[in-house]
Design an enzyme around this catalytic site. Sequence first.
Site, mmCIF file in Angstrom:
data_model
loop_
_atom_site.group_PDB
_atom_site.id
_atom_site.type_symbol
_atom_site.label_atom_id
_atom_site.label_comp_id
_atom_site.label_asym_id
_atom_site.label_seq_id
_atom_site.Cartn_x
_atom_site.Cartn_y
_atom_site.Cartn_z
ATOM 1 N N THR A 1 0.885 -1.176 0.000
ATOM 2 C CA THR A 1 0.000 0.000 0.000
ATOM 3 C C THR A 1 0.913 1.213 0.000
ATOM 4 O OG1 THR A 1 -1.922 -0.949 1.142
ATOM 5 C CG2 THR A 1 -1.515 1.340 1.570
ATOM 6 N N ARG B 1 -13.632 -7.318 -3.007
ATOM 7 C CA ARG B 1 -13.102 -7.172 -1.632
ATOM 8 C C ARG B 1 -12.607 -5.723 -1.424
ATOM 9 N NH1 ARG B 1 -7.896 -5.552 0.623
ATOM 10 N NH2 ARG B 1 -7.814 -6.386 2.722
ATOM 11 N N VAL B 2 -12.962 -5.145 -0.292
ATOM 12 C CA VAL B 2 -12.505 -3.792 0.035
ATOM 13 C C VAL B 2 -11.680 -3.869 1.314
ATOM 14 C CG1 VAL B 2 -13.211 -1.443 0.618
ATOM 15 C CG2 VAL B 2 -14.553 -2.772 -1.025
ATOM 16 N N GLY B 3 -10.516 -3.222 1.317
ATOM 17 C CA GLY B 3 -9.648 -3.244 2.492
ATOM 18 C C GLY B 3 -9.846 -2.033 3.383
ATOM 19 N N ASP B 4 -8.860 -1.784 4.209
ATOM 20 C CA ASP B 4 -8.947 -0.701 5.197
ATOM 21 C C ASP B 4 -8.551 0.666 4.622
ATOM 22 O OD1 ASP B 4 -6.310 -1.860 4.925
ATOM 23 O OD2 ASP B 4 -5.671 -0.452 6.465
ATOM 24 N N THR C 1 -0.728 0.177 6.735
ATOM 25 C CA THR C 1 -0.474 -0.862 5.735
ATOM 26 C C THR C 1 -0.438 -2.210 6.438
ATOM 27 O OG1 THR C 1 1.163 -1.805 4.207
ATOM 28 C CG2 THR C 1 2.023 -0.312 5.881
ATOM 29 N N GLY C 2 -1.005 -3.210 5.791
ATOM 30 C CA GLY C 2 -1.057 -4.544 6.399
ATOM 31 C C GLY C 2 -2.404 -5.153 6.128
ATOM 32 N N GLY D 1 -5.776 -5.628 5.850
ATOM 33 C CA GLY D 1 -6.814 -4.624 6.066
ATOM 34 C C GLY D 1 -7.969 -5.080 6.931
HETATM 35 N N1 ASP Z 1 -4.012 -2.588 3.824
HETATM 36 C C1 ASP Z 1 -4.092 -3.054 2.463
HETATM 37 C C2 ASP Z 1 -5.375 -3.785 2.294
HETATM 38 O O1 ASP Z 1 -5.713 -4.589 3.129
HETATM 39 C C3 ASP Z 1 -2.973 -3.925 2.059
HETATM 40 C C4 ASP Z 1 -1.605 -3.549 2.573
HETATM 41 O O2 ASP Z 1 -1.391 -2.490 3.093
HETATM 42 O O3 ASP Z 1 -0.687 -4.338 2.473
HETATM 43 O O4 ASP Z 1 -6.017 -3.605 1.287
#
Ligand code: ASP
Length: 322
Positions: free
Chosen positions: A178, A206-209, A229-230, A232
């Site tokens: 991200t 799919r929707v992330g954070d 980031t991570g 979500g």
């Molecule tokens: N946070 C992002 C998501 O889940 C992915 C990421 O940051 O690695 O969409």
Amino acid sequence: MTTSPIALAIHGGCGTLPKAEMTETEWTEAKADLAASLRAGWAVLSKGGSAVDAVEAAVLVMENSPHFNAGHGAAFNADGEHELDASIMDGETLAAGALCGVKRIRNPIGAAKVLMRRGDPLFLAGTAADSFAESEGLDMVENEYFSTERRRKNLSSMKIRELVGTMSEASEAEKHGTVGAVALDAQGHLAAATSTGGYTNKPAGRVGDSPIIGAGTYARDGRCAVSGTGKGEYFIRYCVGHEIASLMAYAGLSLEEATARAIAELTKHRIGAGLVAIGADGSIVAPYNSAGMYRGWVTPDGFIHVATHGDVEVAGQLEAAA
Ligand code: ASP
């Protein structure tokens, strides 16, 4: 009139490859793009521009770079397409703009800012968000524009892992990434922006954070600005950005303590997680629990710092804060 120190920090995701898996040239290019992102954001701040414009400028550079999972270089979903999420938040007014599942907007962060400026609605999804950007005259592209060879390989390897049952062994870099930025401007206002392709082989829709205000992106004057980031799904469950701001406001934690606590909670779930955050006083933190996190910041004396793993490099000096 300038009343506040200026500050800027960015991340290019905690899905950083082990050092040996990228060539020296690729590492150098990725770090150069981090430095270019910091230059772009700092150019806005050092001229007295707003934190919102600074985070947009910084994120835009990383969206245009093939090295990060956002814009050009975004991850593929399970259908072999790119669905992008982005959001931006103004800590002064709490105005925000968010988009998810967009397929044709060249720079989703720019569209999120235009949406924020329009004021209402705050959050648009899918084709409606693409149409909004088009009607605003923003740069539109074919979905293939976002594709790169590395992400195509990531998709193949995740599909194979799915078949043979080795998903849990996938590296953070194979899975996700991200980009994000946080800033404090000379007027004392905070802002945050985040943009992503999500994770490789995610189900369509799919929707992330990253586009969820309060989860992957949050800014509130007097408290902090956060971009995460991570994985979500966990950032959403913990409302990470808002949680950090609340730990500071109601539990009296420092930025460092609040962000460390948030990362510690996420780490309990054995997921990769990282963030960058700036406090109202301009303090910067960039904690993460993975092998590395693309990250960078500028100190008040104008020194650019960039890092991928443990070592932090000085990558030049910019005009110092006024
Ligand atoms: N946070 C992002 C998501 O889940 C992915 C990421 O940051 O690695 O969409």
